[in-house]
Each structure stands twice: as C-alpha cells, then as structure tokens.
Design an enzyme around this catalytic site. Structure first.
Site, PDB file in Angstrom:
ATOM      1  N   HIS A 392       0.813  -1.218   0.000  1.00 24.26           N
ATOM      2  CA  HIS A 392       0.000   0.000   0.000  1.00 24.26           C
ATOM      3  C   HIS A 392       0.848   1.271   0.000  1.00 24.26           C
ATOM      4  CE1 HIS A 392      -3.803   1.774  -0.189  1.00 24.26           C
ATOM      5  NE2 HIS A 392      -4.383   1.282   0.888  1.00 24.26           N
ATOM      6  N   ARG A 393       2.153   1.152   0.234  1.00 28.66           N
ATOM      7  CA  ARG A 393       3.031   2.316   0.148  1.00 28.66           C
ATOM      8  C   ARG A 393       3.229   2.722  -1.312  1.00 28.66           C
ATOM      9  NH1 ARG A 393       8.196  -0.179   2.989  1.00 28.66           N
ATOM     10  NH2 ARG A 393       7.697  -1.652   1.318  1.00 28.66           N
TER      11      ARG A 393
END
Length: 419
Positions: A392-393
């Site tokens: 998700h980064r």
C-alpha cells in the site's frame, strides 16, 4: 607459488554458504573450468569451477561445513612441480579470512552506565530515514535497521558502505534487539518429538517473510473469475500443440494473464524504495515452486511478450531445475511481481505475503463448480477466487482494483492472451 582458493559469492547477496561436497581431493590436478565443489546457498546448490590450473595441495574446509563466509580460504592450489607438503595458503590470506576474535561480555554484576552521545542519523522532518535505494535493499536483505546507522553521504544520507559495515540486526541505542530477534524458547512439555535443524533456505524464508509482514503494509483485493472459456481454450491449444510435445497448464495461462495485466495497469508494476518508486516497463513474473525444505520463485522474464507455449516450456525447465537445486542466481532473483497457485491442493482462497522488494503477489485458489449468475439467471460455472496482495506504500487501492479487473477480464476472455 601457492594459490588460495576462496569461498565464492555465488549471488549478489550471498554472505555465507555450506560447502556441501568436494569433487576433488589432495593431489588431484585441476584445470580452469573443472568443477571442484558443490556449494549450497540459501536458495540452491551450485557448482564451483576452478579458475586457475594446478594441483590441490590442501583442503582447508571439509565438506559439510556450514556457515562458511564468503572470502574464506577453503583450499590451496600448488603450481605444477611445486612441493605439495610445503604449499600452504599465504599467511596474509589466512589472516585476512580468519574470524575476528570476539570480546568477552562485561560481567553482569558490574555494569558500566556510560553515557554515549547519540549517533546522528539522517532523518527528514517526517522522521523518515534517508538512504539510497541500494542501501535500503542491502539493509533489508541483511536484517539491518537503518534507524541505527549514521550516514556518511551528502546531508547524512545512508549509502551502501554504511550498511555493509553495520552488523545485522543493528538497532538504535536504547532499543531492545533481544525482544525483536530472539527465538522463542523451546517448550516441549515432555511430548515426544524430533528436533530438526533449520536449513539456510528456511532461515532466509522465515526472516524475509517476517520482515515483509512487519514492514510492508499489505492490502488484499479478491475477485471471483469464471474459468470456463479459459479451460476450453486450453483444451483446444493443447490439441494443436500435441505434435510439438507442448502441454499448457492453467498456471501457464495465468502467468501470461498476470504479466499482461501488469502491462495494462503499469501503476501496479512498480517497486517501493523509500524515497523513489521504480516503474517497470517489462513484466517479469516470479512463480512460487515448492521444493524440499522450502520455496523458491523462478522467474519467467518478459512474460507479457512471450507466447503461452514458450512460458510453458520455460516453466517446465525452471521448475525441474529448481527442485534439483540447479538454478542460477539470475533465474530466481528479481522479478516485478509474483504468482502463487495453491489450487491443486483444493485451497479455495488465501492471502499471500508479498515477496520483497516486489510490490504485489497474486494468490490463486482452486477452480470449482459453483452457482453463478450468468445473463441474469442462476447457472453452474467453473469459478476460482484470486487475491492480490499489494504494497500500500506503492499501490493505491483504486490502482489495485483496476489491476484485478484487468486480470479478471483477461482470464474470462482468454483470446486476448494469444492475440
């Protein structure tokens, strides 16, 4: 003059290995290119070739020795005509590779509460460690905490040399490394059991997957996909390819679909490096293959631009050599995304752990007959569940959803895979 033969680095990240087997003995003559030994890394057993010509004068490390550091003198080669009894590894080489003495710990009863000045660690205003992408990759591979390293680069930036000089597991002053890294104490409670020593591969898997779950924020997205059209196309293709001795599996077609979906949604064909994002223009798919003692992920390079028959042939070869421990480092290191298929075990759905430094992995469940709404009527269809795990980064939920949609459409309308 004696020539010191040292433990080689058989991959860019190798620090130590097991000298599995010597294929030569003292007194044997070897030429450049001769196979001298088999060396086990954390991923494979590889052959070690002679570079120089001469006679084996001494074997310093016996076969079966584990944890042999890269650069350690493992044998000595004498030139032809040289007295073998006098041919020893040069003293300077032996000293260079000898283990450094370990200082004895201070007695617990006499602690010395010296107050050291805190090291200056490069951080941004957001308290983020500033390091080069290469330094971050090496730190992740070696289990080094960047927060405890003082950077020597511009503005205190941590560079490769800083990480290579740090000890694995290094943590900032005042932090407790014991709690984070100490293994759980054995508690057998008298239950009959067998103690099995972990292989280098299993240790590496344990470390990397722990780091992935601790450091990578996973987001999981699942779709149900109809397989009927793909299974029909596979049967037709296998019939046409039978004369060539090629047989396609569902997994081969899914590798192609995953690669094409990455090319269609390039925002998911990326890698997070801390302060930069690598965007790949080619889809190299790592495919999970179970082998004795662990798991390895051979890579189908540029899978999006290869025919399914080529992918099938490559995977057959890669999987066979993976199980024999004969893969070269470049065949299992790298990849832009991974595919893990547990459908053959009847697993309906699962969530796979991302394989760092990649940013996504696709988990494939079993295809099974299910009630399914088709053209507003309830029918029976062959359906599988596929779950994408995304970093998700690097990948937003909307991008991950667009990718899963593209993957589903490619599998449900598989003619696009052969166009």
């Amino acid at each position: 003059m004696p020539i010191a033969i040292k433990m080689p680095a058989l991959s860019p990240t190798m620090e130590e290995g097991t000298l599995a087997k010597w294929l030569v003995k003292v007194g044997d003559k070897v030429s450049s290119g001769d196979i001298m030994a088999e060396i086990e890394t954390d991923k494979a057993t590889m052959e070690f070739e002679a570079v120089d010509e001469g006679i084996i004068a001494e074997i310093s490390v016996p076969e079966g020795t584990e944890g042999v550091k890269v650069g350690t003198v493992i044998a000595t080669l004498a030139e032809e005509g040289e007295d073998l009894s006098k041919a020893k590894a040069p003293a300077a080489e032996v000293a260079k590779t000898a283990p450094a003495p370990v200082a004895a710990p201070a007695p617990a009863s006499t602690p010395a509460p010296a107050k050291a000045a805190p090291a200056t660690v490069a951080k941004s205003a957001g308290d983020r460690v500033i390091a080069s992408p290469l330094a971050k990759r090496i730190a992740a591979e070696r289990g080094v905490d960047l927060a405890g390293i003082k950077g020597s680069g511009p503005n205190g930036r941590i560079v490769r040399a800083d990480v290579e000089g740090a000890k694995p597991g290094a943590v900032p002053a005042g932090a407790s490394a014991v709690a984070a890294h100490a293994p759980a104490a054995a508690q057998d409670f008298g239950i009959p059991h067998v103690e099995e020593k972990l292989s280098g591969m299993r240790k590496t898997i344990a470390r990397r997957l722990t780091e992935s779950k601790q450091q990578v924020p996973h987001i999981y997205l699942t779709v149900d996909i109809r397989l009927d059209a793909l299974l029909k196309l596979r049967a037709e293709l296998n019939s046409a390819l039978e004369a060539r001795g090629v047989k396609l599996s569902v997994n081969d077609m899914l590798i192609k679909a995953l690669a094409q979906a990455l090319l269609q949604v390039p925002s998911c064909n990326v890698q997070f490096t801390g302060d930069t994002l690598l965007k790949f223009s080619r889809a190299d798919i790592s495919v999970a293959v179970s082998i004795p003692g662990g798991l390895i992920t051979p890579i189908v390079a540029d899978a999006g631009n290869k025919s399914i028959s080529t992918i099938a042939s490559e995977m057959k070869d890669l999987a066979a050599r993976a199980r024999e421990g004969k893969l070269a480092p470049h065949e299992y290191q790298g990849g832009t995304a991974s595919l893990s298929n547990m459908g053959m075990y009847g697993i309906k759905q699962f969530e796979a752990i991302i394989n760092p430094p990649q940013a996504m992995i696709m988990a494939i469940g079993a295809g099974e007959k299910r009630p399914y709404v088709i053209d507003d009527s309830l029918q029976i269809a062959t359906v599988m569940s596929a779950t994408g795990s995304f970093d998700h980064r690097a990948i937003d939920g909307a991008d991950g959803a667009a990718f899963m949609k593209a993957f589903k459409e490619l599998v449900e309308k598989p003619l696009g895979l052969v166009a």
